[in-house]
Design a protein around this motif. Structure first.
Motif, PDB file in Angstrom:
ATOM      1  N   LEU A 261      57.288  59.085  52.021  1.00 31.67           N
ATOM      2  CA  LEU A 261      58.305  58.143  52.705  1.00 31.67           C
ATOM      3  C   LEU A 261      58.470  57.044  51.668  1.00 31.67           C
ATOM      4  N   THR A 262      57.721  56.312  51.078  1.00 34.10           N
ATOM      5  CA  THR A 262      58.201  55.522  50.057  1.00 34.10           C
ATOM      6  C   THR A 262      58.915  55.978  48.981  1.00 34.10           C
ATOM      7  N   THR A 263      58.802  56.977  48.377  1.00 37.99           N
ATOM      8  CA  THR A 263      59.603  57.756  47.286  1.00 37.99           C
ATOM      9  C   THR A 263      60.779  57.855  47.887  1.00 37.99           C
ATOM     10  N   ILE A 264      61.003  58.332  49.053  1.00 37.93           N
ATOM     11  CA  ILE A 264      62.505  58.843  49.579  1.00 37.93           C
ATOM     12  C   ILE A 264      63.159  57.483  49.761  1.00 37.93           C
ATOM     13  N   ARG A 265      62.533  56.436  50.339  1.00 36.22           N
ATOM     14  CA  ARG A 265      63.167  55.279  50.612  1.00 36.22           C
ATOM     15  C   ARG A 265      63.562  54.567  49.431  1.00 36.22           C
ATOM     16  N   GLY A 266      62.711  54.589  48.443  1.00 37.39           N
ATOM     17  CA  GLY A 266      63.177  53.993  47.057  1.00 37.39           C
ATOM     18  C   GLY A 266      64.334  54.434  46.519  1.00 37.39           C
ATOM     19  N   ILE A 267      64.321  55.935  46.576  1.00 40.42           N
ATOM     20  CA  ILE A 267      65.541  56.511  45.886  1.00 40.42           C
ATOM     21  C   ILE A 267      66.786  56.206  46.719  1.00 40.42           C
ATOM     22  N   ILE A 268      66.717  56.182  47.993  1.00 44.71           N
ATOM     23  CA  ILE A 268      67.812  55.798  48.894  1.00 44.71           C
ATOM     24  C   ILE A 268      68.378  54.311  48.492  1.00 44.71           C
ATOM     25  N   GLU A 269      67.219  53.496  48.513  1.00 39.96           N
ATOM     26  CA  GLU A 269      67.744  52.023  48.236  1.00 39.96           C
ATOM     27  C   GLU A 269      68.299  51.914  46.608  1.00 39.96           C
ATOM     28  N   ASN A 273      72.104  50.637  46.347  1.00 42.53           N
ATOM     29  CA  ASN A 273      72.437  49.446  45.740  1.00 42.53           C
ATOM     30  C   ASN A 273      72.707  49.718  44.028  1.00 42.53           C
ATOM     31  N   ASP A 274      73.225  50.860  43.835  1.00 35.13           N
ATOM     32  CA  ASP A 274      73.607  51.381  42.641  1.00 35.13           C
ATOM     33  C   ASP A 274      72.468  50.796  41.669  1.00 35.13           C
ATOM     34  N   MET A 275      71.451  51.000  41.873  1.00 32.78           N
ATOM     35  CA  MET A 275      70.165  50.523  40.977  1.00 32.78           C
ATOM     36  C   MET A 275      69.941  51.859  39.921  1.00 32.78           C
ATOM     37  N   ILE A 276      70.291  52.999  40.451  1.00 30.93           N
ATOM     38  CA  ILE A 276      70.022  54.209  39.432  1.00 30.93           C
ATOM     39  C   ILE A 276      71.322  54.774  38.727  1.00 30.93           C
ATOM     40  N   SER A 277      71.038  54.939  37.579  1.00 28.55           N
ATOM     41  CA  SER A 277      72.216  55.307  36.761  1.00 28.55           C
ATOM     42  C   SER A 277      72.630  56.473  36.942  1.00 28.55           C
ATOM     43  N   GLU A 278      74.006  56.908  36.677  1.00 30.39           N
ATOM     44  CA  GLU A 278      74.481  58.220  36.877  1.00 30.39           C
ATOM     45  C   GLU A 278      73.543  59.353  36.261  1.00 30.39           C
ATOM     46  N   SER A 279      72.966  58.949  35.236  1.00 28.13           N
ATOM     47  CA  SER A 279      72.321  60.197  34.562  1.00 28.13           C
ATOM     48  C   SER A 279      70.978  60.367  35.428  1.00 28.13           C
ATOM     49  N   GLU A 280      70.501  59.392  36.046  1.00 28.62           N
ATOM     50  CA  GLU A 280      69.331  59.821  36.596  1.00 28.62           C
ATOM     51  C   GLU A 280      69.455  59.772  38.172  1.00 28.62           C
ATOM     52  N   LYS A 281      70.688  59.891  38.665  1.00 31.39           N
ATOM     53  CA  LYS A 281      70.907  60.178  40.195  1.00 31.39           C
ATOM     54  C   LYS A 281      70.396  61.494  40.470  1.00 31.39           C
ATOM     55  N   GLU A 282      71.064  62.608  39.448  1.00 30.52           N
ATOM     56  CA  GLU A 282      70.632  64.042  39.986  1.00 30.52           C
ATOM     57  C   GLU A 282      69.192  64.024  40.110  1.00 30.52           C
ATOM     58  N   ARG A 283      68.617  63.561  39.280  1.00 33.64           N
ATOM     59  CA  ARG A 283      67.108  63.766  39.155  1.00 33.64           C
ATOM     60  C   ARG A 283      66.474  63.014  40.431  1.00 33.64           C
ATOM     61  N   GLY A 284      66.923  61.558  40.684  1.00 36.67           N
ATOM     62  CA  GLY A 284      66.450  61.037  41.824  1.00 36.67           C
ATOM     63  C   GLY A 284      66.650  61.870  43.182  1.00 36.67           C
ATOM     64  N   LEU A 285      67.902  62.325  43.212  1.00 39.81           N
ATOM     65  CA  LEU A 285      68.190  63.376  44.369  1.00 39.81           C
ATOM     66  C   LEU A 285      67.367  64.512  44.484  1.00 39.81           C
ATOM     67  N   GLU A 286      67.142  65.301  43.478  1.00 42.91           N
ATOM     68  CA  GLU A 286      65.948  66.260  43.362  1.00 42.91           C
ATOM     69  C   GLU A 286      64.916  65.850  43.947  1.00 42.91           C
ATOM     70  N   LEU A 287      64.389  64.947  43.241  1.00 38.87           N
ATOM     71  CA  LEU A 287      63.115  64.104  43.749  1.00 38.87           C
ATOM     72  C   LEU A 287      62.872  63.889  45.226  1.00 38.87           C
ATOM     73  N   ALA A 288      63.974  63.302  45.746  1.00 39.40           N
ATOM     74  CA  ALA A 288      64.009  63.168  47.008  1.00 39.40           C
ATOM     75  C   ALA A 288      63.871  64.155  47.800  1.00 39.40           C
TER      76      ALA A 288
END
Length: 468
Positions: A261-269, A273-288
Motif C-alpha cells: 500500500l505504501t508503494t502504491i500510494r507513493g507512486i500515485i502521489e 504531483n509530477d514528482m516522477i519523470s516521464e522516463s520513470e512513469k512507465e516503470r512506476g506504473l509497472e511497479l504499482a
C-alpha cells in the motif's frame, strides 16, 4: 516373560541380601582370621623379645627359662632355645634335638630378621603359628628362640565369629521378606498414581508424567502413557498456537499490507504531483501494477494461513530480472532500515534472471530482509545475486546480533521465536514466518540454508533451479 511384582521383589531383595552377606562373610572371615593370627604372632614376638632380653641381662638362667615356661604354658605357648648350629638347648614343647630350618630362614636369622608365620602352618609335627627370633651376643649370631602356639584356640574364635555372621544373615533374610511385602504395596500405589494421572489428563493437564521402565507391565504402561500424553500435549500446543496465530494475524494484518500500500500510494502521489519523470512513469506504473496484484494475493491468500502452510499454493513462475527485484525490495524497505540506522546494499553479478513466482519470491525475500533489519542496528544488509551451476543463488546477509548454534537448528520450526523481541516486531510477527519461507522455497524446487554466528551476523542463502 512377565513376572509378578511380589515374586520380583522377593527374589531381588533376597538375592541381594544373600549375595551381599556371602561376600561380606567371606571378607569378614578373612579379616578375622588375619586379625587373630596377627595378634598371635605379635604376642609371640613380644614374649620372645622379653625372654632374649632377660637371658642377656641375667645370663642363661634355668630359673628364668622355667618361670617363662610356666607363664607361656598357661597361654598355650611353647618355646625353645637353639644355638648357632640349630641344636635345641632348652625347650618347653618340642621333642626333637634340632630346629629344622631351611637355608633361606637361616640366612634371615643370621641377618637379624625375625621369621613369623601368621596363619595355619604344619610345622614342627603340629599345626601351629610360630615366630623365630635371632639371638646375638657381642655382635655374633648365637642362635635364637622359637615360639609356637597351636591353632586350635584361633580356630574356635574364628568359628564363633562366623556363627555371628550367619545369625546376622538370617535376620537380614527376615527383614528382606518384610521389605518385599512393603514394596509390593508400593507398586500398588504406582497403579493408583497412574489412575490419578489419567484423571488429570482428562481434565486437560498434559504436563503430567509417570516414571516408566520395561521391567514389568506397569513400567511399560507408564511409558505408553507418557508417550500418549506427550503427543496429546504437542497437538494441543500446536492447535493453541495456530489459533493464537490466527487471532494475532487478524490484528496485525495491516502491517502485512502496509508495504504494498505504501508503494502504491507513493507512486500515485508522485504521479499526481509530477514528482516522477516521464522516463520513470512507465516503470512506476509497472511497479504499482505488480504491487496491486501482490496486494490482492496477500488479501486473498495470506488471510488463509493454512493454505500456505499446507502447500496449497499455485506458483505462477516466470523469468524475473534479479537486479530489478532486489532493488525494489531495497527501496521498499529502505525507510525501515533507516529507522534502525542500517544500510541496504544490492549487489548482482551481471544480468541475471531467476525462474520463480514473482509474488511468492518477493514475499520470501521481504520476510528474510525484514528479519535482518529487525535484528541489525547501525549495520549493513546485503542483497546479493549470482548464477551457479546448481541454479540462481540469492543471499541476504546482515551484520546483526546473529544466533547461537542451537537457535540455527530451530528457526525453521513453526512458531519458533529466537528472542522475545519478535513479539514486538514492527513489521509484523505473523507474516509468512521462516517455516513458511522454507516451504515456499521448496515449492520452487530450491533450497534455503542459514549460517550465523553470535554477535557477528547471519547469512541466508537461497538456491533456485534454472528453468528446465
Amino acid at each position: 516373560m512377565k513376572i509378578k511384582y511380589f515374586y520380583q521383589q522377593l527374589a531381588s531383595h533376597l538375592g541381594v541380601i544373600i549375595i551381599a552377606f556371602v561376600i561380606l562373610s567371606l571378607l569378614f572371615s578373612s579379616f578375622a582370621r588375619n586379625f587373630v593370627y596377627e595378634n598371635k604372632t605379635e604376642e609371640l614376638l613380644s614374649y620372645g623379645s622379653s625372654i632374649l632380653n632377660e637371658l642377656e641381662t641375667n645370663g642363661n638362667s634355668r630359673m628364668v627359662l622355667q618361670s617363662y615356661g610356666h607363664v607361656l604354658g598357661g597361654r598355650d605357648i611353647q618355646y625353645s632355645l637353639f644355638d648357632e648350629n640349630s641344636r635345641i638347648i632348652y625347650s618347653t614343647g618340642l621333642k626333637t634335638a634340632l630346629i629344622e630350618l631351611n637355608e633361606e630362614e637361616w640366612n634371615e636369622l643370621q641377618n637379624g630378621k625375625a621369621i613369623t608365620v601368621k596363619q595355619e602352618y604344619k610345622r614342627f609335627n603340629q599345626a601351629v603359628t610360630f615366630a623365630l627370633l635371632p639371638y646375638f651376643h657381642n655382635g655374633h649370631f648365637g642362635g635364637g628362640i622359637l615360639l609356637t602356639s597351636p591353632i586350635k584356640g584361633s580356630r574356635e574364635l574364628i568359628s564363633e565369629l562366623n556363627s555371628y555372621v550367619l545369625y546376622a544373615m538370617g535376620l537380614a533374610l527376615l527383614a528382606a521378606l518384610l521389605l518385599s511385602s512393603l514394596l509390593s504395596r508400593f507398586h500398588g500405589r504406582r497403579i493408583k498414581r497412574l489412575r490419578a494421572a489419567t484423571a488429570n489428563v482428562s481434565q486437560g493437564d498434559y504436563s503430567v508424567r509417570i516414571p516408566s521402565s520395561e521391567v514389568d507391565e506397569i513400567g511399560e504402561l507408564a511409558g505408553d502413557f507418557n508417550g500418549m500424553v506427550e503427543k496429546l500435549g504437542a497437538s494441543m500446543e500446536e492447535i493453541e498456537s495456530l489459533e493464537n496465530r490466527r487471532r494475532q494475524f487478524m490484528a496485525d494484518v495491516s502491517h502485512e499490507l502496509r508495504t504494498p500500500l505504501t508503494t502504491i500510494r507513493g507512486i500515485i502521489e508522485g504521479l499526481r504531483n509530477d514528482m516522477i519523470s516521464e522516463s520513470e512513469k512507465e516503470r512506476g506504473l509497472e511497479l504499482a501494477s505488480r504491487e496491486t496484484m501482490r496486494l490482492i494475493r496477500l488479501v486473498n491468500e495470506n488471510l488463509d494461513y493454512e493454505k500456505i502452510r499446507s502447500n496449497q499454493v499455485t506458483l505462477m513462475k516466470q523469468e524475473i530480472d534479479l537486479t530489478e527485484l532486489l532493488e525494489i525490495i531495497g527501496e521498499q524497505l529502505e525507510d525501515a532500515a533507516e529507522e534502525k540506522g542500517d544500510r541496504i546494499i544490492v549487489s548482482v553479478d551481471g544480468q541475471i534472471s531467476v525462474w520463480a513466482d514473482y509474488d511468492r519470491l518477493t514475499q520470501v525475500l521481504i520476510n528474510i530482509t525484514k528479519n535482518s533489519i529487525q535484528f541489525t542496528e547501525k549495520g549493513t544488509i546485503w542483497l546479493r545475486g549470482r548464477s551457479a551451476d546448481e541454479g540462481t543463488v540469492i543471499e541476504i546477509e546482515d551484520t546483526g546480533i546473529g544466533m547461537q548454534a542451537e537457535e540455527v537448528e530451530k528457526i525453521w520450526n513453526r512458531f519458533y521465536k529466537a528472542i522475545d523481541s519478535r513479539t514486538t516486531n514492527p513489521y509484523g510477527e505473523f507474516g509468512l514466518g521462516l517455516s513458511i519461507v522454507k516451504q515456499l522455497v521448496q515449492l520452487h524446487g530450491g533450497t534455503i540454508t542459514v549460517e550465523s554466528e553470535q554477535d557477528k551476523g547471519t547469512l541466508f542463502r537461497i538456491v533456485l533451479p534454472h528453468e528446465k
